[in-house]
Design a protein around this motif. Sequence first.
Motif: not given
Length: 256
Positions: A52-57, A72-77, A65-68
């Motif tokens: 679980q992550m709030d904000k991820f980059v 689902s783990r991040a509030q904001t990606a 390619r790997l966004a999926d």
Amino acid sequence: MAQETAKSTSTAKDVVADYNGYDYKKIFWEDADRKYEDMADRMAIRKLLPQQMDKFVDIAGGYGRLADEYISRAQTAILFDYSKTELAQAKEIYGDKLKTKAGDIYDLPFQDNEFDALMMVRATHHFKEMQKVSDELHRILKPGGVAVIEVANKKTLPKICRYCFRKSDINPFSREPAHLKDLNSDGFYNYHPKYIEEIFRKSGFKIEKVLSVSNFRSAKLKKVFGTKNLIKMEKTAQGLLAPIRFAPSIYYKLKK
């Protein structure tokens, strides 16, 4: 994938891998037999990224390619890359599920302590100034934040064999980066594990976990064993071979 500069200040004149106008998704991944490599990357990311992550980059993440593996783990990606072509493809695929941002790897357009976690996969081989890149990644992470970074390994078994049998002048045992100019006009950088790990430590990162990834990256092995069997072997090998930094891709879980 990312902007490269010859000097310490950021400029737009020297680019190691400008993917603008290049269909990386189709040419490199879809038209080539790289299902094994893709699955090996995903296996490592699932082990290393926080659940679980709030904000991820995703740094230098291309077309996502790997966004999926992280949406689902991040509030904001957010997907960051130098190539607007790649980012436009990502928007077509993911729409509003994924924010995009273009810019320079050496001067990231993000605030200090902005992200809970970040990832950078298949990008380090483009960067001449890895200390500067590492410092920027450390800057944008919150204290306690996690960075998952893949590094192109200089000290692999095939490279050792080529050097020992005098088929290559690149010494895999020396710590300085290898600039492989024979690959294309600009070349790629490979890094000795001890060299890159010292860079991470200088930035202020603590190395929490290491994985050896894509251990069986070989056209011959794919033909003999098939992707399904190689992935079964990969599952065990990623942790087992990590202490000797065996594979062409070494994954690091770093903490600020």
